[in-house]
Every structure is written in structure tokens, then in C-alpha cells.
Motif scaffolding. Structure first.
Motif, PDB file in Angstrom:
ATOM      1  N   ARG A  81       0.762  -1.087   0.249  1.00 22.54           N
ATOM      2  CA  ARG A  81      -0.054   0.036   0.060  1.00 22.54           C
ATOM      3  C   ARG A  81       0.989   1.056   0.074  1.00 22.54           C
ATOM      4  N   ASP A  82       1.997   1.156   0.828  1.00 18.56           N
ATOM      5  CA  ASP A  82       2.820   2.470   0.901  1.00 18.56           C
ATOM      6  C   ASP A  82       3.413   2.666  -0.598  1.00 18.56           C
ATOM      7  N   ALA A  83       3.759   1.679  -1.141  1.00 19.12           N
ATOM      8  CA  ALA A  83       4.383   1.747  -2.791  1.00 19.12           C
ATOM      9  C   ALA A  83       3.440   2.241  -3.549  1.00 19.12           C
ATOM     10  N   GLU A 126     -11.378  -2.835  -0.740  1.00 20.51           N
ATOM     11  CA  GLU A 126     -11.863  -2.840  -2.142  1.00 20.51           C
ATOM     12  C   GLU A 126     -12.327  -1.367  -2.449  1.00 20.51           C
ATOM     13  N   ARG A 127     -12.896  -0.832  -1.730  1.00 18.74           N
ATOM     14  CA  ARG A 127     -13.576   0.477  -2.081  1.00 18.74           C
ATOM     15  C   ARG A 127     -12.303   1.608  -2.367  1.00 18.74           C
ATOM     16  N   PHE A 128     -11.466   1.600  -1.226  1.00 22.77           N
ATOM     17  CA  PHE A 128     -10.310   2.467  -1.619  1.00 22.77           C
ATOM     18  C   PHE A 128      -9.671   2.257  -2.909  1.00 22.77           C
ATOM     19  N   LEU A 187     -10.787   0.955  -5.664  1.00 23.01           N
ATOM     20  CA  LEU A 187     -11.615   1.585  -6.527  1.00 23.01           C
ATOM     21  C   LEU A 187     -11.835   3.030  -6.541  1.00 23.01           C
ATOM     22  N   GLY A 188     -11.199   3.720  -5.315  1.00 18.90           N
ATOM     23  CA  GLY A 188     -11.401   5.224  -5.231  1.00 18.90           C
ATOM     24  C   GLY A 188     -12.663   5.803  -4.584  1.00 18.90           C
ATOM     25  N   ASP A 189     -13.470   4.874  -3.971  1.00 16.74           N
ATOM     26  CA  ASP A 189     -14.551   5.203  -3.546  1.00 16.74           C
ATOM     27  C   ASP A 189     -14.550   5.371  -1.830  1.00 16.74           C
ATOM     28  N   SER A 190     -13.170   5.281  -1.330  1.00 17.25           N
ATOM     29  CA  SER A 190     -12.982   5.480   0.130  1.00 17.25           C
ATOM     30  C   SER A 190     -11.828   6.255   0.202  1.00 17.25           C
ATOM     31  N   THR A 191     -11.360   6.483   1.461  1.00 17.25           N
ATOM     32  CA  THR A 191     -10.115   7.227   1.870  1.00 17.25           C
ATOM     33  C   THR A 191      -9.354   6.598   2.738  1.00 17.25           C
TER      34      THR A 191
END
Length: 270
Positions: free
Chosen positions: A1-3, A219-221, A223-227
Motif C-alpha cells: 500500500r505504501d508503494a 476494495e472500495r479504496f 476503486l477510489g470510493d473510500s479514503t
């Protein structure tokens, strides 16, 4: 995730503060791992006071001795509790000690009662003379005797009897109270086992739900739907749920140990 976050930041898709926040989370979780490892080492040191080799030297349990998963919990049926109460009343040492004292006091009562009774001695004898002397005693004789003795002063024996009877009554009361106390301890320990089992069961279900929520949030993150903030909250909630499950199972194991102690299970199965 960091990368992935660093790459997104370089592309201008997210602000750089998101990378910093994720780095903070990484450092916090590494610190939590260190704390957990320290707890494991401390537990191994405490256990070494009882876990020893054949020469009696303390042994430090290796990390691979840790169970791969939490043990399953189970509740107690009323029938099992009733049987364990009967076993506890039979095997608990305080009950056995009072039973021995009662038996000894009964002997004292019988001895005191005997001292108050009159003594009757019956004697029977037979004599004959088979000698070769010049003087003979005459024909064979059969002699019988009966001696009756009644103690003139029976106050001492009566005092001993009253004292022994009072002591026996006292032991009876102490025994009844001790038995009631044992039954109460078994009931309390059984209640603690049932409550700990229910807590562990609910904690296990909570972990399942929390992990599912964390997976869904990741999964939402993606897809761009979460923070990132929401993802971290979900993951932290999952970790806290797992810790509550660990604590609940630990409480259950302690409750089972207390129940076995109250029911004298180890004395029944040495």
C-alpha cells in the motif's frame, strides 16, 4: 500500500500527506508488534518458573510453541454442573477434613457413653486335680462369678459426653456450611465459564464481521470510493476486535481453571 500511495502521489493523484499518514500507520503498527513480542517474552519468562527440564532448570518456551489458533470454547450443561457438584462434595479436602473430625468425635461420644454405664463381668472356671500326691482336693469343681460395678461418681463421664456431643453438633454445622460454600463456589465458577464462553463466541463473530468490513473498505479504496483514513479505521477496528477475542478466550481459560479447582477435577484425574 505504501508503494502504491507513493506512486499515486508522484502522479499527482493524491496529496503527499496521504503518504505521510500511511507511514505513520506503519510505524504505529511496528511499535505494536514490538509490544506484543515483549508480552510474549514476559509470559515465557513467567512460565519458566513452572516449565523446567529434567534437571529442574527453567526453560523458556520458544515462540513456535504458541498455538497457531485460539482454542475453541464450550459451555457447561446443568447436568454436568450437578455431577461436578457431587464430585466436589466428595473430593474437596475441607469436606474430608471435617468428615474425619466428625468420625473422631463420634468415637469420643461412644467412649463417654461407655464410661457412664455400669460394668458387668461374668467369670467361669473349672478346676481338677490330676496330681500323684497323698492329699487330693476332691472332685472336679466348676466355679462361676458375676461382678456388677456402678460408678459412684459419673459427673466426669457425663461432662465428657456433653462436651463431645456439643463438639459433634458444632462440626455438623461447620460441615453443612462448608458444603453450602462448596456448592456456591461451583455455581459461581460455572456461571463464569458460561459467561466467558458467550463473550468469546460474540467476540469471534465480531472478528469475522470486522475483517469483512476491512476487506470491503480496502476494495472500495482500491476503486477510489473510500479514503485512507476510513481504511485505517476499519483495520484498527478489526485489530481491536481480534484483541477482544484473545482476551475473551483468555478469560474463558482462566474460568475453566477456576472451575476445575472448585470441582476438584484434578484430584479426580491425577
Amino acid at each position: 500500500r505504501d508503494a502504491a500511495l507513493r506512486e499515486a502521489s508522484q502522479l499527482g493523484q493524491i496529496p503527499a500527506i496521504e503518504v505521510t499518514e500511511n507511514q505513520r500507520q506503519i510505524l504505529q503498527r511496528r511499535s505494536q508488534v514490538v509490544d506484543a513480542e515483549r508480552g510474549l517474552q514476559l509470559t515465557a519468562i513467567d512460565l519458566s518458573l513452572f516449565y523446567r527440564d529434567t534437571a529442574g532448570q527453567p526453560l523458556l518456551a520458544a515462540q513456535d510453541r504458541v498455538p497457531p489458533a485460539l482454542p475453541a470454547t464450550s459451555t457447561l450443561t446443568q447436568e454436568q454442573e450437578t455431577e461436578d457438584q457431587k464430585r466436589a462434595l466428595t473430593l474437596r479436602p475441607e469436606i474430608g477434613r471435617l468428615a474425619e473430625q466428625k468420625q473422631q468425635t463420634r468415637v469420643d461420644v461412644r467412649m463417654a457413653e461407655n464410661d457412664r454405664k455400669p460394668a458387668v463381668d461374668l467369670g467361669l472356671g473349672f478346676t481338677t486335680d490330676n496330681g500323684s500326691g497323698t492329699i487330693l482336693r476332691g472332685p472336679n469343681e466348676v466355679k462361676a462369678s458375676l461382678r456388677f460395678e456402678l460408678p459412684f461418681q459419673r459427673r466426669a463421664a457425663t461432662g465428657k459426653l456433653r462436651s463431645a456431643e456439643a463438639k459433634l453438633s458444632q462440626i455438623d454445622q461447620r460441615e453443612r456450611f462448608a458444603m453450602d460454600q462448596v456448592v456456591a463456589e461451583v455455581r459461581d465458577a460455572a456461571s463464569a465459564v458460561r459467561a466467558a464462553h458467550e463473550r468469546a463466541r460474540f467476540a469471534k463473530d465480531e472478528v469475522t464481521v470486522a475483517l469483512d468490513l476491512a476487506d470491503a473498505e480496502r476494495e472500495r479504496f482500491r476503486l477510489g470510493d473510500s479514503t485512507l483514513f476510513t481504511v485505517n479505521l476499519r483495520e484498527q477496528a478489526a485489530v481491536e476486535a481480534e484483541l477482544r477475542e484473545v482476551n475473551a478466550v483468555s478469560d474463558y481459560l482462566r474460568a475453566i481453571t477456576a472451575y476445575e479447582q472448585a470441582t476438584a477435577a484434578l484430584l479426580a484425574n491425577p
